[in-house]
Design a protein around this motif. Structure first.
Motif, PDB file in Angstrom:
ATOM      1  N   ALA A  40       0.786  -1.076   0.121  1.00  0.00           N
ATOM      2  CA  ALA A  40       0.143   0.117  -0.079  1.00  0.00           C
ATOM      3  C   ALA A  40       0.764   1.328   0.002  1.00  0.00           C
ATOM      4  O   ALA A  40       0.401   2.286  -0.187  1.00  0.00           O
ATOM      5  CB  ALA A  40      -0.771  -0.048   1.276  1.00  0.00           C
ATOM      6  N   PHE A  41       2.166   1.003   0.497  1.00  0.00           N
ATOM      7  CA  PHE A  41       3.083   2.364   0.339  1.00  0.00           C
ATOM      8  C   PHE A  41       3.956   2.317  -0.792  1.00  0.00           C
ATOM      9  O   PHE A  41       4.391   3.647  -1.110  1.00  0.00           O
ATOM     10  CB  PHE A  41       3.850   2.206   1.791  1.00  0.00           C
ATOM     11  CG  PHE A  41       2.944   2.172   2.877  1.00  0.00           C
ATOM     12  CD1 PHE A  41       2.422   3.337   3.766  1.00  0.00           C
ATOM     13  CD2 PHE A  41       2.784   1.056   3.605  1.00  0.00           C
ATOM     14  CE1 PHE A  41       1.390   3.225   4.531  1.00  0.00           C
ATOM     15  CE2 PHE A  41       2.202   1.065   4.834  1.00  0.00           C
ATOM     16  CZ  PHE A  41       1.349   2.291   5.050  1.00  0.00           C
ATOM     17  N   THR A  42       4.354   1.278  -1.242  1.00  0.00           N
ATOM     18  CA  THR A  42       5.284   1.515  -2.301  1.00  0.00           C
ATOM     19  C   THR A  42       5.052   0.216  -3.292  1.00  0.00           C
ATOM     20  O   THR A  42       4.866  -0.942  -2.666  1.00  0.00           O
ATOM     21  CB  THR A  42       6.683   1.521  -1.914  1.00  0.00           C
ATOM     22  OG1 THR A  42       7.432   1.485  -2.952  1.00  0.00           O
ATOM     23  CG2 THR A  42       6.981   0.527  -0.830  1.00  0.00           C
ATOM     24  N   SER A  43       5.549   0.343  -4.486  1.00  0.00           N
ATOM     25  CA  SER A  43       5.670  -0.865  -5.314  1.00  0.00           C
ATOM     26  C   SER A  43       6.846  -1.677  -5.302  1.00  0.00           C
ATOM     27  O   SER A  43       6.973  -2.805  -5.600  1.00  0.00           O
ATOM     28  CB  SER A  43       5.118  -0.478  -6.698  1.00  0.00           C
ATOM     29  OG  SER A  43       5.989   0.490  -7.267  1.00  0.00           O
ATOM     30  N   ILE A  44       7.916  -0.993  -4.821  1.00  0.00           N
ATOM     31  CA  ILE A  44       9.168  -1.737  -4.593  1.00  0.00           C
ATOM     32  C   ILE A  44       9.221  -2.636  -3.552  1.00  0.00           C
ATOM     33  O   ILE A  44       8.696  -2.486  -2.456  1.00  0.00           O
ATOM     34  CB  ILE A  44      10.290  -0.636  -4.250  1.00  0.00           C
ATOM     35  CG1 ILE A  44       9.984   0.730  -5.214  1.00  0.00           C
ATOM     36  CG2 ILE A  44      11.676  -1.181  -4.332  1.00  0.00           C
ATOM     37  CD1 ILE A  44      10.709   1.956  -4.812  1.00  0.00           C
ATOM     38  N   PRO A  45       9.511  -3.790  -3.847  1.00  0.00           N
ATOM     39  CA  PRO A  45       9.985  -4.970  -2.746  1.00  0.00           C
ATOM     40  C   PRO A  45      10.499  -4.265  -1.605  1.00  0.00           C
ATOM     41  O   PRO A  45      11.711  -3.562  -1.849  1.00  0.00           O
ATOM     42  CB  PRO A  45      10.586  -5.977  -3.509  1.00  0.00           C
ATOM     43  CG  PRO A  45      10.485  -5.872  -4.836  1.00  0.00           C
ATOM     44  CD  PRO A  45      10.299  -4.274  -5.182  1.00  0.00           C
ATOM     45  N   MET A  46       9.973  -4.932  -0.369  1.00  0.00           N
ATOM     46  CA  MET A  46      10.772  -4.328   0.827  1.00  0.00           C
ATOM     47  C   MET A  46      12.312  -4.525   0.870  1.00  0.00           C
ATOM     48  O   MET A  46      12.884  -3.288   1.390  1.00  0.00           O
ATOM     49  CB  MET A  46       9.929  -4.821   2.271  1.00  0.00           C
ATOM     50  CG  MET A  46       8.733  -4.119   2.254  1.00  0.00           C
ATOM     51  SD  MET A  46       7.933  -4.875   3.768  1.00  0.00           S
ATOM     52  CE  MET A  46       8.883  -4.720   5.017  1.00  0.00           C
ATOM     53  N   ASN A  47      12.762  -5.492   0.596  1.00  0.00           N
ATOM     54  CA  ASN A  47      14.139  -5.581   0.583  1.00  0.00           C
ATOM     55  C   ASN A  47      14.986  -4.816  -0.453  1.00  0.00           C
ATOM     56  O   ASN A  47      16.350  -4.819  -0.182  1.00  0.00           O
ATOM     57  CB  ASN A  47      14.646  -6.854   0.740  1.00  0.00           C
ATOM     58  CG  ASN A  47      14.218  -7.725  -0.327  1.00  0.00           C
ATOM     59  OD1 ASN A  47      13.634  -7.115  -1.226  1.00  0.00           O
ATOM     60  ND2 ASN A  47      14.299  -8.973  -0.366  1.00  0.00           N
ATOM     61  N   GLU A  48      14.527  -4.058  -1.359  1.00  0.00           N
ATOM     62  CA  GLU A  48      15.151  -3.424  -2.303  1.00  0.00           C
ATOM     63  C   GLU A  48      14.904  -1.840  -2.019  1.00  0.00           C
ATOM     64  O   GLU A  48      15.581  -1.042  -2.662  1.00  0.00           O
ATOM     65  CB  GLU A  48      14.746  -3.687  -3.712  1.00  0.00           C
ATOM     66  CG  GLU A  48      15.160  -4.857  -4.210  1.00  0.00           C
ATOM     67  CD  GLU A  48      14.712  -5.404  -5.531  1.00  0.00           C
ATOM     68  OE1 GLU A  48      14.339  -4.796  -6.235  1.00  0.00           O
ATOM     69  OE2 GLU A  48      14.492  -6.678  -5.557  1.00  0.00           O
ATOM     70  N   LEU A  49      14.302  -1.275  -0.844  1.00  0.00           N
ATOM     71  CA  LEU A  49      14.206   0.149  -0.621  1.00  0.00           C
ATOM     72  C   LEU A  49      15.426   0.788  -0.568  1.00  0.00           C
ATOM     73  O   LEU A  49      16.149   0.306   0.380  1.00  0.00           O
ATOM     74  CB  LEU A  49      13.226   0.065   0.269  1.00  0.00           C
ATOM     75  CG  LEU A  49      11.702  -0.007   0.342  1.00  0.00           C
ATOM     76  CD1 LEU A  49      10.949  -0.042   1.541  1.00  0.00           C
ATOM     77  CD2 LEU A  49      11.219   0.945  -0.607  1.00  0.00           C
ATOM     78  N   THR A  50      15.634   2.023  -1.008  1.00  0.00           N
ATOM     79  CA  THR A  50      16.856   2.833  -0.969  1.00  0.00           C
ATOM     80  C   THR A  50      16.677   3.938   0.112  1.00  0.00           C
ATOM     81  O   THR A  50      15.445   3.889   0.503  1.00  0.00           O
ATOM     82  CB  THR A  50      17.373   3.431  -2.028  1.00  0.00           C
ATOM     83  OG1 THR A  50      16.507   4.142  -2.596  1.00  0.00           O
ATOM     84  CG2 THR A  50      17.805   2.235  -3.234  1.00  0.00           C
ATOM     85  N   LYS A  51      17.546   4.474   0.833  1.00  0.00           N
ATOM     86  CA  LYS A  51      17.220   5.674   1.540  1.00  0.00           C
ATOM     87  C   LYS A  51      16.503   6.735   1.100  1.00  0.00           C
ATOM     88  O   LYS A  51      15.431   7.327   1.584  1.00  0.00           O
ATOM     89  CB  LYS A  51      18.579   6.165   2.038  1.00  0.00           C
ATOM     90  CG  LYS A  51      18.454   7.139   3.000  1.00  0.00           C
ATOM     91  CD  LYS A  51      19.895   7.726   3.491  1.00  0.00           C
ATOM     92  CE  LYS A  51      19.897   9.118   4.389  1.00  0.00           C
ATOM     93  NZ  LYS A  51      21.228   9.671   4.739  1.00  0.00           N
ATOM     94  N   GLU A  52      16.526   6.721  -0.397  1.00  0.00           N
ATOM     95  CA  GLU A  52      15.811   7.845  -1.075  1.00  0.00           C
ATOM     96  C   GLU A  52      14.448   7.586  -1.007  1.00  0.00           C
ATOM     97  O   GLU A  52      13.369   8.465  -0.753  1.00  0.00           O
ATOM     98  CB  GLU A  52      16.132   8.214  -2.196  1.00  0.00           C
ATOM     99  CG  GLU A  52      17.302   9.179  -2.314  1.00  0.00           C
ATOM    100  CD  GLU A  52      18.874   8.380  -1.723  1.00  0.00           C
ATOM    101  OE1 GLU A  52      18.783   7.046  -2.022  1.00  0.00           O
ATOM    102  OE2 GLU A  52      19.591   8.943  -1.427  1.00  0.00           O
ATOM    103  N   ASP A  53      14.078   6.222  -1.219  1.00  0.00           N
ATOM    104  CA  ASP A  53      12.701   5.737  -1.367  1.00  0.00           C
ATOM    105  C   ASP A  53      12.086   6.066  -0.035  1.00  0.00           C
ATOM    106  O   ASP A  53      10.955   6.398   0.029  1.00  0.00           O
ATOM    107  CB  ASP A  53      12.785   4.374  -1.928  1.00  0.00           C
ATOM    108  CG  ASP A  53      13.587   4.105  -3.196  1.00  0.00           C
ATOM    109  OD1 ASP A  53      13.091   4.841  -4.007  1.00  0.00           O
ATOM    110  OD2 ASP A  53      13.728   2.981  -3.448  1.00  0.00           O
TER     111      ASP A  53
END
Lengths: 306, 412
Positions: free
Chosen positions: B68-81
């Motif tokens: 619901a917050f992001t379409s990026i998989p959780m383990n690929e989130l960067t600091k900017e994301d």
């Protein structure tokens, strides 16, 4: 020249304010410890007096009633003493045989190498903070007891607290007893061996009796430690005064009660507040008496071999 | 008249009785040894129990779907994301509050990720398992978790992590740390030793170097021995009456212009702890001073030194290793004490680092107590982790004491 000699001779009588000041400070440091004792008696006594000054409260009621229910104004110390006694007795039943046997083994049997391995184990046990023993009692010993007694035992119970307290006191009794056994002169052992006694007969019939005063002192210090121990019982024995000597029941000791009540929001000048000081004063007097008795035993009954 | 006492056998009887005696002796020796064995087993069980609690499987669930917050998989989130997600989804008030505590941009990625888990997806621990179970019954645990907590994820987790040491308290076990507690403990021990060491060493020197042999000296000596046996909770009551209540103006800092505090400060607790370890320090320091040989003192007096010069230049330097060893042991005692702190009024929940002697405080053993007495198993897990931290601290201190003793101890 003669003049200087005379002056320097006088130096020893010269007032030295710096030296005297330091000496006075050191004296103050030495006397401070006496003040601590005086402060304990005075402060605990003062609040305890306020407690007993309450019209509903009398010494007789305090020492005879078996209900401690502040809600309805009942303060009978036996509700707490019963738990203190039960846990302490269990602890001593564990710690005395194990501690004494450990001491005999370390002092009479163990080789130098074995001692250097076994002794640190006891020292580590002695150095573990009591709150960690509390964790151990609640989350290791209690589940095991629960498996044994099933529904007969409550989640918080005096048995678990007492058992773990025994483990906690074991090193104390072991090391004090070992000191007492080591103080028995070698000539006594050699004498027994010369008569053809086995090592066991020497240990139990010659050395042990000779060290009995030191061992007695160790046991009494152990009891005093058990009575004053707080964290194990606060975590594992239960939260609520309960006049019971059944080790499978939950009950609160004097120390556990002080810890629980003072841990909450406690306002000064209430009877809840002063009652804690009455308990603490009793605790202090009991442990002080035990410690004094133990010192007296050592001084009075020590066998002297000179 | 050839009657022999019947307890003194001869001939074949003698050897029979000797064999019995040896057998009994062997049995007892085994019994004596098994007492020590029990002690070893207990110690092993205790340490194992703590390790067992600090690692293991957890089943957890997200209260809100990360998708619901992001379409990026959780383990690929960067600091900017993460910065963007937090900015968009946290309420402006909450975001500004965090930003004011410390600029969001300057925070590490791990910290932002923790915020994301804590504030947005709201991780929710369903169950935890012990290390032993996790290692040996992993298949059963998987089946159990799948059945009882559908949708929950299963993960092998070490509750003791670097973050655990650096994050402050939290009401959620998953995000709680011991930073505040460790700092509180350090403050406490620091104050205690600052008070107890000068006084204790002074008392020891007075008793050994200055004190005349009279009734007052023997009272002081007996008194010190007895103080060492007073239950720690009684010291807590003393601290409550004297430092927290009696000297509230001083210990709350009101006399120094601090307004938002009462007597339940780290200063009160530290002084209480100082009083508690005082007899220990005196006894150890006395032993160290006693070990300095008299010939040294006589030599100093012989060349005309005053008493103070003798003590300062000869006795103290030679007793110093012993005094320090004793003080380190006192520190480790103070680190583990819990009961007096409860009585003096350690805070059950604070997330601010103690900043002055007049701060409210919590300490490592207090946290262990708090977490152990919670019913939820995830709090037991962090209690176990906190115990490991405490035991590691104590081990370091004791190792330092032993090293110090071996390195500087002189045989006279």
């Amino acid at each position: 020249m003669l003049f200087i000699m005379k002056r320097s001779f006088d130096l020893s009588k010269k007032p030295r304010p710096g030296e005297s000041l330091i000496e006075a400070l050191l004296f103050a440091a030495g006397v401070l410890s006496v003040f601590v004792t005086v402060a304990i008696v005075f402060e605990l006594g003062k609040e305890a007096m306020l407690f007993f000054a309450d019209p509903d409260m009398t010494w007789v009621k305090f020492f005879t009633m078996t209900k401690w229910q502040p809600g309805i104004g009942q303060y009978g110390i036996w509700a707490l003493v019963s738990a203190t006694m039960t846990t302490s007795v269990i602890a001593i039943l564990i710690a005395l045989p194990l501690g004494l046997a450990s001491a005999v083994y370390l002092s009479e049997y163990a080789s130098h190498r074995a001692r250097s391995i076994l002794k640190p184990v006891l020292e580590i046990l002695a150095g573990i903070p009591t709150v960690v023993y509390g964790y151990f009692a609640l989350l290791f010993v209690t589940p095991i007891l629960k498996n044994i007694f099933k529904d007969g035992i409550q989640v918080y119970n005096m048995l678990s607290a007492g058992l773990v307290m025994g483990i906690m006191i074991l090193p104390l009794i072991a090391s004090m007893s070992e000191d007492a056994l080591n103080a028995v002169p070698r000539s006594l052992r050699e004498g027994a061996y010369a008569m053809g006694a086995t090592k066991l007969e020497t240990s139990l019939q010659i050395v042990l009796p000779a060290a009995l005063s030191g061992i007695g002192a160790a046991v009494i210090v152990g009891i005093s430690r058990a009575v004053g121990e707080t964290m194990i019982v606060a975590v594992a024995a239960g939260a609520g005064p309960n006049f019971s000597f059944n080790p499978l029941d939950a009950a609160e000791t004097m120390t556990g009660h002080i810890a629980r009540i003072s841990g909450g929001d406690l306002s000064y000048n209430t009877i809840d507040y002063t009652s804690l000081f009455a308990i603490a004063l009793m605790l202090f007097l009991v442990t002080l008496t035990l410690n004094l008795v133990s010192q007296w035993i050592v001084n009075r009954f020590r066998e002297r071999y000179e | 008249m050839n009657q022999k006492p019947d307890h003194f056998p001869e001939g074949e009887n003698f050897y029979a009785s000797l064999r019995t005696r040896y057998r009994v002796a062997a049995i007892w020796q085994t019994l004596f040894f098994s007492a020590l064995l029990i002690a070893i087993v207990a110690l092993t069980a205790l340490l194992y129990n703590v390790m067992d609690g600090a690692f293991g499987y957890v089943a957890f669930d997200y209260k809100k779907d990360p998708a619901a917050f992001t379409s990026i998989p959780m383990n690929e989130l960067t600091k900017e994301d993460l910065l963007v997600i937090l900015k968009e989804n946290l309420s402006p008030g909450a975001y500004n509050k965090l930003d004011n505590e410390r600029k969001m941009e300057t925070r590490a990625e791990g910290e932002l990720y923790t915020l994301f888990l804590e504030r947005l997806v709201q991780i929710d621990t369903k169950a935890t398992w012990s290390m032993t179970d996790s290692l040996f019954r992993s298949a059963e645990i998987r089946a159990e978790a799948a059945e009882k907590y559908p949708g929950a994820q299963l993960e092998f987790r070490s509750w003791l992590t670097p973050q655990f040491l650096t994050t402050p308290m939290s009401s959620k076990a998953e995000f709680a740390g011991v930073r505040t507690a460790v700092l509180g403990s350090l403050w406490l021990v620091g104050i205690a030793i600052l008070f107890a060491m000068p006084v204790g060493v002074g008392a020891a020197i007075y008793l050994h170097e200055y004190a005349p042999k009279n009734w007052l000296t023997s009272i002081i000596q007996t008194n010190i021995t007895n103080l060492a046996g007073v239950p720690s909770i009684v010291y807590g009551m003393l601290g409550l009456a004297v430092f927290v209540r009696g000297m509230e103006a001083l210990t709350s800092g009101a006399a120094f212009g601090v307004t938002d505090s009462n007597g339940r400060t780290v200063l009160s607790a530290g002084l209480t702890m100082g009083i508690l370890v005082l007899p220990l320090i005196i006894i150890n320091a006395q032993e160290a001073v006693r070990a300095v040989p008299d010939s040294l003192r006589q030599a100093a007096y012989g060349v005309g030194a005053t008493r103070l010069q003798t003590v300062w230049h000869h006795v103290l330097p030679n007793a110093l290793p012993g005094i320090l060893t004793g003080s380190i042991l006192a520190v480790s005692r103070a680190l583990g004490e819990t009961a007096p702190l409860i009585v003096v009024g350690a805070s059950t929940f604070i997330s601010l680092d103690p900043a002055s002697p007049f701060s409210k405080f919590t300490a490592l053993p207090i946290q262990i107590y708090q977490w152990t007495t919670r019913p939820q198993s995830e709090f037991h897990a962090i209690a176990a982790s906190a115990i490991i931290v405490l035991l590691a601290l104590l081990l370091t201190l004791n190792a330092a004491a032993i090293l110090l003793r071996n390195r500087f101890q002189r045989k006279w």
